[in-house]
Design a protein around this motif. Structure first.
Motif, PDB file in Angstrom:
ATOM      1  N   TRP A 127       0.777  -1.503   0.591  1.00 31.16           N
ATOM      2  CA  TRP A 127       0.063  -0.216  -0.076  1.00 31.16           C
ATOM      3  C   TRP A 127       1.182   1.196   0.583  1.00 31.16           C
ATOM      4  O   TRP A 127       1.572   1.142   1.212  1.00 31.16           O
TER       5      TRP A 127
ATOM      6  N   GLU B  15      -1.374   4.744  -6.237  1.00 33.24           N
ATOM      7  CA  GLU B  15      -1.819   3.805  -7.086  1.00 33.24           C
ATOM      8  C   GLU B  15      -1.381   3.981  -8.442  1.00 33.24           C
ATOM      9  O   GLU B  15      -1.393   2.996  -9.387  1.00 33.24           O
ATOM     10  N   GLU B  16      -1.677   4.560  -8.987  1.00 34.82           N
ATOM     11  CA  GLU B  16      -1.608   5.656 -10.152  1.00 34.82           C
ATOM     12  C   GLU B  16       0.498   5.195 -10.809  1.00 34.82           C
ATOM     13  O   GLU B  16      -0.625   4.339 -11.838  1.00 34.82           O
TER      14      GLU B  16
ATOM     15  N   GLN C 109      -1.130   0.739 -11.781  1.00 34.21           N
ATOM     16  CA  GLN C 109      -1.496   0.710 -13.101  1.00 34.21           C
ATOM     17  C   GLN C 109      -0.868   1.305 -13.917  1.00 34.21           C
ATOM     18  O   GLN C 109      -0.733   0.119 -15.550  1.00 34.21           O
TER      19      GLN C 109
ATOM     20  N   ARG D 163       1.675  -8.035  -5.922  1.00 32.55           N
ATOM     21  CA  ARG D 163       0.853  -6.728  -4.519  1.00 32.55           C
ATOM     22  C   ARG D 163       1.418  -7.945  -3.758  1.00 32.55           C
ATOM     23  O   ARG D 163       1.207  -9.065  -3.794  1.00 32.55           O
TER      24      ARG D 163
ATOM     25  N   HIS E 265     -14.944  -0.844  -9.006  1.00 29.95           N
ATOM     26  CA  HIS E 265     -12.793   0.283  -8.390  1.00 29.95           C
ATOM     27  C   HIS E 265     -11.708  -1.491  -8.868  1.00 29.95           C
ATOM     28  O   HIS E 265     -10.636  -1.075  -8.630  1.00 29.95           O
ATOM     29  N   LYS E 266     -12.298  -2.337  -7.497  1.00 30.11           N
ATOM     30  CA  LYS E 266     -11.303  -3.551  -7.590  1.00 30.11           C
ATOM     31  C   LYS E 266     -11.505  -4.165  -8.755  1.00 30.11           C
ATOM     32  O   LYS E 266     -10.259  -4.207  -9.038  1.00 30.11           O
TER      33      LYS E 266
ATOM     34  N   ARG F 265     -10.916  -2.451 -12.201  1.00 33.59           N
ATOM     35  CA  ARG F 265      -9.945  -2.175 -12.142  1.00 33.59           C
ATOM     36  C   ARG F 265      -8.654  -2.161 -11.479  1.00 33.59           C
ATOM     37  O   ARG F 265      -7.625  -2.198 -12.007  1.00 33.59           O
ATOM     38  N   GLU F 266      -8.850  -2.249 -10.541  1.00 26.91           N
ATOM     39  CA  GLU F 266      -6.873  -2.418  -9.583  1.00 26.91           C
ATOM     40  C   GLU F 266      -6.796  -3.885  -9.715  1.00 26.91           C
ATOM     41  O   GLU F 266      -5.086  -3.964 -10.210  1.00 26.91           O
ATOM     42  N   HIS F 267      -7.414  -4.780  -9.889  1.00 27.81           N
ATOM     43  CA  HIS F 267      -7.024  -6.315  -9.548  1.00 27.81           C
ATOM     44  C   HIS F 267      -8.178  -7.303 -10.742  1.00 27.81           C
ATOM     45  O   HIS F 267      -6.856  -7.654 -10.979  1.00 27.81           O
TER      46      HIS F 267
END
Length: 400
Positions: free
Chosen positions: A80, A84-85, A88, A99, A120-121, A123-125
């Motif tokens: 963390w 996050e950008e 990505q 991760r 959201h999840k 897009r991230e994962h």
């Protein structure tokens, strides 16, 4: 091979692992710190000495260099970071990214039904499920959370935190704790609701007059005065010592003298590195199964004791068992120590990670047989205690 770890800041829970990686990779290992350490942590005795390490870089001071490391390293370990950008941007290139995560739904998996959250999840994962993206699960409940969003199928592995490991020879280890006399019981952490430090005052009341014991409380926080008042009301002031905050090394010194360590944190505790430290100090641990570290570190009734669902009565029952069986208590402490020095330590974790990474770069997924980097099973949170007991009965070791 260049490995870069990006996270919020370097601290004493991450330094041993980073030092181990630096020892194996030299200048090919980098740690990117994304923000300064909070004042609250500094007040707890944490320090910023890690910022002086040669492999640490600061995103807020060396933005161009850090961006280059994120994008060009052979492997990115993404904890963390609040950025996050950057992660990505790398994931979109298809480069190997691993991760490192605690739970998504610490407050309850019912949150997984939120449409906005699922987008959201995704897009991230989830959209990277077929990409060279993998997950190190810093806690036994992490796989279940990510399974709900269909992310990282067959690509989730056990992980955690690796505070400093102390090594003792046989004579030194056996001399840590007094064999005769009272049993010393330790609790350490912040005095905040999720830690349930009040259980220890209640425990002192229930044990008083029945056992020869003393409870050591290390820490401070919003509930400190309330706890001291409660101890006075329950007439157990003489059975409890409140130390206030101590440095990590000072806490370890106290641990080495204590026979039992009680860990009462609830489901909001992502990992609980203090359990690693207590086991390394040869304490017999009694711990709430709801905390992330417990199902990975504890083999029930072999190297420690777990109790279900934050139950005070079950916790008290296990503590009483240890007080009544000093021989088994000592043996559990020895096995706890062996668990840390042989398996759950920074050096072993770093070696296993680099072994796994070399395989991944050659197209092979080769989990470790046990401990860090072994396959992380998906277990529903409400079934974890039962799963631990069933696993122990099946293979005699409690491993899963």
């Amino acid at each position: 091979m260049t490995v870069t770890f990006i996270s919020n800041y370097i601290n004493h829970h991450q330094i041993p692992f980073s030092n181990a990686c630096y020892g194996l990779l030299g200048n090919e290992y980098h740690f990117i710190q994304c923000e300064p350490m909070e004042k609250e942590r500094l007040a707890m005795g944490w320090n910023t000495e890690g910022e002086k390490l040669p492999y640490v870089h600061f995103l807020y001071e060396e933005e161009a260099l850090c961006h280059k490391l994120v994008m060009e390293s052979d492997v990115l370990l993404a904890g963390w970071s609040g950025h996050e950008e950057l992660v990505q941007e790398r994931l979109k290139t298809g480069k190997l990214t691993i991760r490192v995560s605690e739970r998504l739904y610490r407050e309850g998996q019912w949150k997984a039904v939120s449409p906005k959250g699922l987008v959201h999840k995704y897009r991230e994962h989830t959209r990277y499920r077929k990409s060279p993206a993998y997950l190190l699960c810093a806690g036994a409940y992490v796989p279940s959370d990510f399974h709900l969003i269909h992310a990282y199928p067959g690509k989730m592995f056990k992980w955690g935190y690796f505070p400093e490991t102390r090594y003792y020879d046989k004579k030194g280890f056996e001399g840590l704790k007094k064999e005769e006399g009272r049993a010393d019981i330790l609790w350490a952490g912040r005095f905040i609701p999720l830690k349930h430090a009040e259980y220890m005052v209640r425990l002192a009341k229930d044990l008083q007059g029945k056992y020869d014991f003393h409870i050591h409380m290390v820490g401070s926080g919003q509930m400190e005065e309330e706890l001291k008042m409660l101890a006075k009301e329950q007439a157990v002031e003489g059975a409890i010592t409140f130390y206030g905050f101590k440095t990590p090394d000072e806490v370890r010194d106290i641990m080495e003298k204590c026979h039992v360590y009680v860990f009462t944190s609830n489901h909001l505790e992502g990992w609980g590195a203090v359990v690693n430290e207590a086991m390394n100090s040869g304490c017999a641990v009694v711990a709430n199964v709801q905390a992330g570290a417990i199902p990975y570190l504890i083999r029930h009734r072999e190297n420690g004791l777990a109790y279900p669902a934050g139950s005070y009565e079950k916790m008290k029952e296990e503590v009483c068992y240890l007080l009544e069986h000093p021989g088994e208590r000592k043996e559990m402490g020895r096995r706890a120590y062996e668990t840390i020095v042989n398996l759950w330590n920074a050096d072993h974790g770093a070696r296993e990670l680099l072994r796994m990474v070399r395989g991944l770069k050659e197209g092979r997924i080769e989990p470790a047989p046990e401990g860090p980097l072994s396959a992380a099973p998906v277990v529903r949170p409400d079934k974890m205690y039962e799963y631990m007991l069933r696993s122990r009965q099946c293979n005699g070791k409690g491993e899963f």
